[in-house]
Design a protein around this motif. Structure first.
Motif, short mmCIF file in Angstrom:
data_model
loop_
_atom_site.label_atom_id
_atom_site.label_comp_id
_atom_site.label_asym_id
_atom_site.label_seq_id
_atom_site.Cartn_x
_atom_site.Cartn_y
_atom_site.Cartn_z
N ARG A 49 -103.03 -58.72 -3.42
CA ARG A 49 -102.47 -57.56 -4.13
C ARG A 49 -101.43 -57.99 -5.17
NH1 ARG A 49 -101.79 -53.41 0.92
NH2 ARG A 49 -104.02 -53.03 1.19
N ALA A 50 -100.64 -59.00 -4.83
CA ALA A 50 -99.66 -59.52 -5.79
C ALA A 50 -100.38 -60.07 -7.01
CB ALA A 50 -98.81 -60.61 -5.14
N TYR A 51 -101.45 -60.83 -6.78
CA TYR A 51 -102.23 -61.40 -7.88
C TYR A 51 -102.83 -60.29 -8.75
CZ TYR A 51 -105.91 -64.01 -10.25
OH TYR A 51 -106.72 -64.56 -11.21
N LYS A 52 -103.40 -59.28 -8.10
CA LYS A 52 -104.00 -58.18 -8.85
C LYS A 52 -102.95 -57.48 -9.72
CE LYS A 52 -106.72 -53.98 -8.37
NZ LYS A 52 -107.39 -53.06 -7.44
N HIS A 53 -101.80 -57.20 -9.15
CA HIS A 53 -100.73 -56.55 -9.90
C HIS A 53 -100.30 -57.41 -11.09
CE1 HIS A 53 -97.04 -54.30 -10.73
NE2 HIS A 53 -96.49 -55.48 -10.89
N LEU A 54 -100.09 -58.69 -10.86
CA LEU A 54 -99.64 -59.57 -11.93
C LEU A 54 -100.67 -59.66 -13.05
CD1 LEU A 54 -98.08 -62.29 -9.67
CD2 LEU A 54 -96.83 -60.96 -11.38
N THR A 55 -101.96 -59.76 -12.69
CA THR A 55 -102.99 -59.87 -13.72
C THR A 55 -103.18 -58.57 -14.49
OG1 THR A 55 -104.76 -59.44 -12.12
CG2 THR A 55 -104.22 -61.75 -12.59
N GLN A 56 -102.87 -57.44 -13.86
CA GLN A 56 -102.97 -56.16 -14.56
C GLN A 56 -101.75 -55.89 -15.43
OE1 GLN A 56 -103.63 -53.41 -11.34
NE2 GLN A 56 -105.85 -53.66 -11.44
N GLN A 57 -100.57 -56.17 -14.91
CA GLN A 57 -99.34 -55.85 -15.61
C GLN A 57 -98.90 -56.91 -16.62
OE1 GLN A 57 -97.71 -52.83 -15.30
NE2 GLN A 57 -99.54 -52.33 -14.12
N HIS A 58 -99.32 -58.14 -16.42
CA HIS A 58 -98.86 -59.25 -17.26
C HIS A 58 -100.05 -60.13 -17.65
CE1 HIS A 58 -94.85 -58.03 -16.10
NE2 HIS A 58 -95.23 -58.06 -14.85
N SER A 59 -101.13 -59.52 -18.06
CA SER A 59 -102.37 -60.24 -18.34
C SER A 59 -102.21 -61.31 -19.42
CB SER A 59 -103.50 -59.28 -18.69
OG SER A 59 -103.19 -58.57 -19.87
N GLN A 60 -101.36 -61.07 -20.41
CA GLN A 60 -101.18 -62.08 -21.46
C GLN A 60 -100.69 -63.40 -20.84
OE1 GLN A 60 -98.59 -61.05 -24.71
NE2 GLN A 60 -98.54 -63.14 -25.48
N PHE A 61 -99.69 -63.32 -19.98
CA PHE A 61 -99.16 -64.52 -19.35
C PHE A 61 -100.14 -65.12 -18.35
CE2 PHE A 61 -94.90 -62.58 -20.31
CZ PHE A 61 -94.51 -63.54 -21.23
N THR A 62 -100.72 -64.29 -17.49
CA THR A 62 -101.63 -64.84 -16.47
C THR A 62 -102.85 -65.48 -17.10
OG1 THR A 62 -102.70 -62.68 -16.11
CG2 THR A 62 -100.85 -63.26 -14.67
N ASN A 63 -103.36 -64.92 -18.18
CA ASN A 63 -104.49 -65.53 -18.89
C ASN A 63 -104.08 -66.81 -19.59
OD1 ASN A 63 -106.58 -63.69 -18.28
ND2 ASN A 63 -105.83 -62.28 -19.82
N GLN A 64 -102.96 -66.77 -20.30
CA GLN A 64 -102.50 -67.93 -21.05
C GLN A 64 -102.16 -69.09 -20.13
OE1 GLN A 64 -99.18 -67.02 -23.61
NE2 GLN A 64 -98.69 -69.16 -23.94
N PHE A 65 -101.54 -68.81 -18.99
CA PHE A 65 -101.09 -69.87 -18.08
C PHE A 65 -102.16 -70.27 -17.07
CE2 PHE A 65 -96.52 -68.04 -18.44
CZ PHE A 65 -96.43 -68.50 -19.74
#
Length: 84
Positions: A49-65
């Motif tokens: 759930r933490a991963y899902k939230h982070l990828t939804q709310q901060h997709s620019q960072f999660t994709n870039q990193f």
């Protein structure tokens, strides 16, 4: 490192999760995102759930990193970097 080795590491050490980036990151950008990341991880009872939230709310960072989270029984899908 393969997911199965990371899962085994979590099981052996009783670590809640292994969390990291699969890409080279700029220290300033990653420091800014790390504030969101650590806060979410500390207050989450489930890493998926933490991963899902982070990828939804901060997709620019999660994709870039290339954010990656692995537990004893679960691993996130490795995000690929966007095409340039």
């Amino acid at each position: 490192m393969p997911d199965e080795q990371l899962k085994a590491f979590c099981a052996k050490t009783k670590a809640r999760a292994v969390v990291g980036y699969t890409s080279d990151v700029d220290w300033l950008e990653s420091a800014a995102f790390d504030l969101f990341l650590v806060s979410r991880l500390v207050w989450s009872t489930r890493m998926d759930r933490a991963y899902k939230h982070l990828t939804q709310q901060h997709s620019q960072f999660t994709n870039q990193f290339g954010l990656k989270i692995v537990t004893r029984t679960w691993s996130s899908a490795m995000l690929s970097k966007p095409s340039t």
